[in-house]
Design a protein around this motif. Structure first.
Motif, PDB file in Angstrom:
ATOM      1  N   GLU A  80      -5.157 -11.626 -16.584  1.00  0.00           N
ATOM      2  CA  GLU A  80      -5.114 -12.012 -17.998  1.00  0.00           C
ATOM      3  C   GLU A  80      -5.107 -10.802 -18.925  1.00  0.00           C
ATOM      4  OE1 GLU A  80      -7.727 -15.944 -18.554  1.00  0.00           O
ATOM      5  OE2 GLU A  80      -8.799 -14.310 -17.527  1.00  0.00           O
ATOM      6  N   ARG A 111      -4.438  -6.692 -19.687  1.00  0.00           N
ATOM      7  CA  ARG A 111      -3.608  -5.552 -19.291  1.00  0.00           C
ATOM      8  C   ARG A 111      -4.418  -4.543 -18.486  1.00  0.00           C
ATOM      9  NH1 ARG A 111       0.775  -4.364 -22.838  1.00  0.00           N
ATOM     10  NH2 ARG A 111       0.936  -5.896 -24.539  1.00  0.00           N
ATOM     11  N   TYR A 120     -11.705  -0.495 -23.406  1.00  0.00           N
ATOM     12  CA  TYR A 120     -11.487  -1.808 -24.013  1.00  0.00           C
ATOM     13  C   TYR A 120     -12.784  -2.367 -24.584  1.00  0.00           C
ATOM     14  CZ  TYR A 120      -6.777  -2.067 -22.032  1.00  0.00           C
ATOM     15  OH  TYR A 120      -5.459  -1.846 -21.736  1.00  0.00           O
ATOM     16  N   VAL A 122      -7.227  -7.795 -31.681  1.00  0.00           N
ATOM     17  CA  VAL A 122      -7.277  -6.971 -30.489  1.00  0.00           C
ATOM     18  C   VAL A 122      -6.743  -7.735 -29.272  1.00  0.00           C
ATOM     19  CG1 VAL A 122      -9.575  -7.435 -29.561  1.00  0.00           C
ATOM     20  CG2 VAL A 122      -8.664  -5.115 -29.525  1.00  0.00           C
ATOM     21  N   LEU A 123      -6.821  -9.033 -29.330  1.00  0.00           N
ATOM     22  CA  LEU A 123      -6.251  -9.794 -28.218  1.00  0.00           C
ATOM     23  C   LEU A 123      -4.726  -9.741 -28.241  1.00  0.00           C
ATOM     24  CD1 LEU A 123      -8.516 -13.000 -28.078  1.00  0.00           C
ATOM     25  CD2 LEU A 123      -8.328 -11.210 -26.322  1.00  0.00           C
ATOM     26  N   ASP A 124      -4.170  -9.970 -29.390  1.00  0.00           N
ATOM     27  CA  ASP A 124      -2.710 -10.089 -29.466  1.00  0.00           C
ATOM     28  C   ASP A 124      -2.010  -8.806 -29.891  1.00  0.00           C
ATOM     29  OD1 ASP A 124      -2.807 -12.659 -28.648  1.00  0.00           O
ATOM     30  OD2 ASP A 124      -2.674 -13.533 -30.658  1.00  0.00           O
ATOM     31  N   GLY A 125      -2.770  -7.894 -30.471  1.00  0.00           N
ATOM     32  CA  GLY A 125      -2.139  -6.659 -30.932  1.00  0.00           C
ATOM     33  C   GLY A 125      -1.698  -6.784 -32.373  1.00  0.00           C
ATOM     34  N   LEU A 126      -1.575  -5.641 -33.000  1.00  0.00           N
ATOM     35  CA  LEU A 126      -1.193  -5.648 -34.407  1.00  0.00           C
ATOM     36  C   LEU A 126       0.311  -5.766 -34.582  1.00  0.00           C
ATOM     37  CD1 LEU A 126      -3.421  -2.715 -35.677  1.00  0.00           C
ATOM     38  CD2 LEU A 126      -3.865  -5.171 -35.831  1.00  0.00           C
ATOM     39  N   LEU A 127       1.058  -5.310 -33.620  1.00  0.00           N
ATOM     40  CA  LEU A 127       2.492  -5.206 -33.810  1.00  0.00           C
ATOM     41  C   LEU A 127       3.201  -6.549 -33.631  1.00  0.00           C
ATOM     42  CD1 LEU A 127       3.276  -1.865 -31.964  1.00  0.00           C
ATOM     43  CD2 LEU A 127       2.712  -2.274 -34.368  1.00  0.00           C
ATOM     44  N   ARG A 183       7.432  -3.690 -31.067  1.00  0.00           N
ATOM     45  CA  ARG A 183       6.879  -3.127 -29.831  1.00  0.00           C
ATOM     46  C   ARG A 183       7.829  -2.145 -29.190  1.00  0.00           C
ATOM     47  NH1 ARG A 183       2.336  -7.028 -27.581  1.00  0.00           N
ATOM     48  NH2 ARG A 183       1.785  -7.764 -29.655  1.00  0.00           N
ATOM     49  N   ALA A 206      -4.536  -0.126 -27.415  1.00  0.00           N
ATOM     50  CA  ALA A 206      -5.046  -1.482 -27.195  1.00  0.00           C
ATOM     51  C   ALA A 206      -4.824  -2.348 -28.419  1.00  0.00           C
ATOM     52  CB  ALA A 206      -6.527  -1.434 -26.839  1.00  0.00           C
ATOM     53  N   VAL A 207      -5.124  -1.784 -29.549  1.00  0.00           N
ATOM     54  CA  VAL A 207      -5.086  -2.613 -30.742  1.00  0.00           C
ATOM     55  C   VAL A 207      -3.655  -2.805 -31.240  1.00  0.00           C
ATOM     56  CG1 VAL A 207      -5.297  -0.930 -32.608  1.00  0.00           C
ATOM     57  CG2 VAL A 207      -6.500  -3.114 -32.773  1.00  0.00           C
ATOM     58  N   LEU A 208      -2.785  -1.891 -30.896  1.00  0.00           N
ATOM     59  CA  LEU A 208      -1.394  -2.079 -31.302  1.00  0.00           C
ATOM     60  C   LEU A 208      -0.741  -3.185 -30.482  1.00  0.00           C
ATOM     61  CD1 LEU A 208      -0.103   1.586 -31.816  1.00  0.00           C
ATOM     62  CD2 LEU A 208      -0.351  -0.190 -33.572  1.00  0.00           C
ATOM     63  N   ASP A 209      -0.935  -3.110 -29.202  1.00  0.00           N
ATOM     64  CA  ASP A 209      -0.228  -4.043 -28.330  1.00  0.00           C
ATOM     65  C   ASP A 209      -1.038  -5.272 -27.953  1.00  0.00           C
ATOM     66  OD1 ASP A 209       1.987  -2.507 -28.366  1.00  0.00           O
ATOM     67  OD2 ASP A 209       1.603  -1.509 -26.444  1.00  0.00           O
ATOM     68  N   GLY A 210      -2.352  -5.197 -28.105  1.00  0.00           N
ATOM     69  CA  GLY A 210      -3.183  -6.329 -27.728  1.00  0.00           C
ATOM     70  C   GLY A 210      -3.657  -6.199 -26.296  1.00  0.00           C
ATOM     71  N   LEU A 211      -4.737  -6.894 -26.036  1.00  0.00           N
ATOM     72  CA  LEU A 211      -5.299  -6.797 -24.698  1.00  0.00           C
ATOM     73  C   LEU A 211      -4.596  -7.730 -23.725  1.00  0.00           C
ATOM     74  CD1 LEU A 211      -9.087  -6.834 -25.663  1.00  0.00           C
ATOM     75  CD2 LEU A 211      -7.658  -4.853 -25.116  1.00  0.00           C
ATOM     76  N   LEU A 212      -4.074  -8.806 -24.245  1.00  0.00           N
ATOM     77  CA  LEU A 212      -3.576  -9.846 -23.346  1.00  0.00           C
ATOM     78  C   LEU A 212      -2.213  -9.493 -22.763  1.00  0.00           C
ATOM     79  CD1 LEU A 212      -4.561 -13.079 -25.280  1.00  0.00           C
ATOM     80  CD2 LEU A 212      -5.835 -11.795 -23.541  1.00  0.00           C
ATOM     81  N   THR A 213      -1.998  -9.925 -21.577  1.00  0.00           N
ATOM     82  CA  THR A 213      -0.669  -9.829 -20.971  1.00  0.00           C
ATOM     83  C   THR A 213       0.218 -10.912 -21.580  1.00  0.00           C
ATOM     84  OG1 THR A 213      -1.423 -11.291 -19.233  1.00  0.00           O
ATOM     85  CG2 THR A 213      -1.543  -8.939 -18.801  1.00  0.00           C
ATOM     86  N   GLU A 214       1.518 -10.733 -21.352  1.00  0.00           N
ATOM     87  CA  GLU A 214       2.450 -11.732 -21.871  1.00  0.00           C
ATOM     88  C   GLU A 214       2.050 -13.131 -21.443  1.00  0.00           C
ATOM     89  OE1 GLU A 214       5.047 -11.448 -24.011  1.00  0.00           O
ATOM     90  OE2 GLU A 214       4.183  -9.426 -24.282  1.00  0.00           O
ATOM     91  N   ALA A 254      -0.688 -14.405 -20.624  1.00  0.00           N
ATOM     92  CA  ALA A 254      -1.963 -14.946 -21.069  1.00  0.00           C
ATOM     93  C   ALA A 254      -1.939 -15.369 -22.525  1.00  0.00           C
ATOM     94  CB  ALA A 254      -3.073 -13.923 -20.859  1.00  0.00           C
ATOM     95  N   ARG A 255      -0.856 -15.056 -23.222  1.00  0.00           N
ATOM     96  CA  ARG A 255      -0.842 -15.356 -24.660  1.00  0.00           C
ATOM     97  C   ARG A 255      -0.695 -16.845 -24.913  1.00  0.00           C
ATOM     98  NH1 ARG A 255       0.896 -10.105 -27.921  1.00  0.00           N
ATOM     99  NH2 ARG A 255       0.022  -8.730 -26.337  1.00  0.00           N
TER     100      ARG A 255
END
Lengths: 212, 212, 212, 212
Positions: free
Chosen positions: A153, A155, A162, A201-206, A211, B200-208, B210-211
């Motif tokens: 789940e 990365r 993290y 932080v879960l989904d990311g800012l971008l 990306r 982390a915060v740019l891309d998010g923690l979750l994998t594709e 898991a979104r």
DNA sequence: TATGAATGAGAATTCATTCAT
DNA sequence: CATGAATGAATTCTCATTCAT
């Protein structure tokens, strides 16, 4: 001087807790050195001498205050972190929300401030705080992240990093409240801040398009 | 006694700065109240009386220390934030890296600790710190986020919340270094922490997968 | 408030001795615990804080007082005891007369009282007093007695016992003066007492006819 | 709670004496001011408050301690001094031996120390001690000497001076034991010291050949 | 009687500040 | 300018004494 007004009352059981509570207020407000035992005694509704029935020195009382603030909620949060069998994102949302509530309602903010301020003068307290609070919370989140990574789940990446990314806004919100709100800055809703942060932080800012 | 002794001349002008530097060390180590002017004078290599030639009171000196620590780097960072014409992610990486360097090399950590500790006793300082440091840095990032949102690079959402999410690990790293490293905790590489956090915060923690 | 009346004067050289002298008075009068630093400071004509420029604690000052009282006369008496090449009786008369003078004129009586009183609380002082005063005086007399015995002037017998017999009335006279004279008892002329005692102990109390 | 518990009954009557005995220990050890009522109460096996059922103040208790120590033996010695119809030398030997025993076995040493120490703070006690102890003992010996002189057994001379010569080694032995033995000095056998002294003072130190 | 929690007046000690030198 | 001895107000800590229980 009204007769029937006893000069004092026996409260051996309750006194230490009352004194610690009063001391917390005063210490949190003025810091260790600037806090006068007179003030603490007055706040606790006892004489100065009475403090010494329960605490050997001012430092002793300070130590008791800090230790007392630790106990209750940490273990609970810690246990919750791994016990739950849900998707990572949901556990995290629950957990951080819970943490925000604790920070909002307990006196932990004032105590954290004191520990930061007096870490050099009271290294023992810094150590206790590190072992019993900071590290435990961090470790719980690290474990959660690792579980999430194992489940695919989360990365890949340093789980401790993290963990920092996840909880540091809570600390910052706390300090903001302690330091800047008293001088008139806009108060922060720590819970809202935490929730907003978690989504970020879960989904990311971008956005997708931005990306790499 | 021969006038024109160069070594003496130079000293005379440098004195206030030397005293402030020495005071920073002592204040940061022990806190305002526990710091003794004797120690500061000794650290500065002057007599206790000499302090009063340059600063009216202990509080005055403390104020000078805090204000001195503010000036240099903030404006620079602030300016950098918006001037750059690059994609949001790159600016952010540059900016946070720069911030991490400043935190790592300057004495700002000790000063932040002092401000936190004495915010109640020195509300003026808390105000100055809020206006000149916290709010300026935050506003710069807010502006950057807004610019990114306008360009479609950054997701919609409260820019101030995003700003918090972005910079709070820096603060946490700072405090970790000030509070826990002296008692033997593993030191943190603030720059590495910051870089890891930014990704982390740019891309998010979750994998594709898991979104939501 | 008259201008030109300096609030204080620099006397770094003289101060310690002045303070010790004042402290001797107060300590001797009231004992260690009952003596207040306020009184000592007032007697010395300095502020309470000034005491701490020269002595770390009250105990420190007390120690200094006791040690200071020892130095001057002991060595002199000690040396005199054996240097003289005269008949035993004459040396003894000279010596005890000299001792009586010292006791009469110096502050040693008050100090002895203090040492007696605080021997349990300040064992170091009792030790110093034993080594530097009591034992030295006693040993000098023991040596003198032994010399007299070798010369056939003094009867056989334990020299240390004789030494006790010789000097103890001096001590008793001292304590009489310190303890009973202040409450109105007849003062003793220590010198006359000593001289009378010496004749008694040299020749014995018994008449020829009464001897065994 | 059954009334008539004998153990309790006995205690109740013995309490004041128990307290005085405990107080003697503590006062003799630490001096008046440094003795804490907490310690005395603990040593007596009662509560601090109970002390106030029997003694009005700390001073009161101290006074009781000193007075209690006086009573028993003095009158006895005093009476013995003149009642005996024996040669002067024998009476003196008996008397001083008796005195040495009293000093060796009773707590009078500690009390004497206290009286010396606190003579300025408790002039009443010094007066009592003077009237009831010092002067009485001295007067008894003076009377004995005068009787001896009248009988032609004792040389002419000031009887009071002779009395001093006779008893002062006892006092000195006492103080040696109180002051120097606790810090490791060789203990003195007061009885042996006294006996040796009596022979010396009766017959004189000088040999026949050395007499003037 | 007996207890011991509570009091509060002191006393030692510290340290920012002043000022004669 | 510079010094550092001196000050004295402030603060912690102690302990004899009181009094509700």
């Amino acid at each position: 001087m009204t007769p029937g007004q006893p000069k004092w009352r026996r409260r051996k059981e309750a006194r230490p807790a009352e004194i610690v509570a009063a001391a917390l207020e005063v210490f949190a407000g003025k810091g260790f050195a600037a806090a006068r035992l007179d003030d603490i005694a007055a706040a606790a509704g006892v004489s100065k001498g009475a403090l010494y029935l329960y605490f050997e020195t001012k430092q002793d009382l300070f130590t008791a205050v800090v230790r007392t603030a630790i106990t209750p909620n940490i273990a609970e949060i810690e246990a919750a972190a791994l016990a739950m069998d849900m998707p990572f994102a949901r556990v995290l949302r629950l957990l951080v929300g819970r943490g925000a509530d604790v920070l909002s309602t307990s006196a932990i903010g004032g105590v954290a401030k004191m520990v930061i301020a007096e870490s050099r003068n009271f290294p023992d307290l810094a150590r206790v705080w590190h072992d019993e609070v900071a590290n435990r919370v961090l470790s719980a989140i690290v474990a959660l992240v690792e579980k999430g990574q194992a489940a695919g789940e989360v990365r890949p990446g340093d789980p401790r990093g993290y963990a920092f990314s996840i909880i540091s806004p809570l600390l910052m919100g706390l300090l903001w409240r302690e330091v800047f709100v008293p001088i008139g800055a806009a108060p922060m809703n720590i819970r809202a801040l935490a929730e907003h942060h978690i989504e970020a932080v879960l989904d990311g800012l971008l956005t997708e398009g931005a990306r790499a």
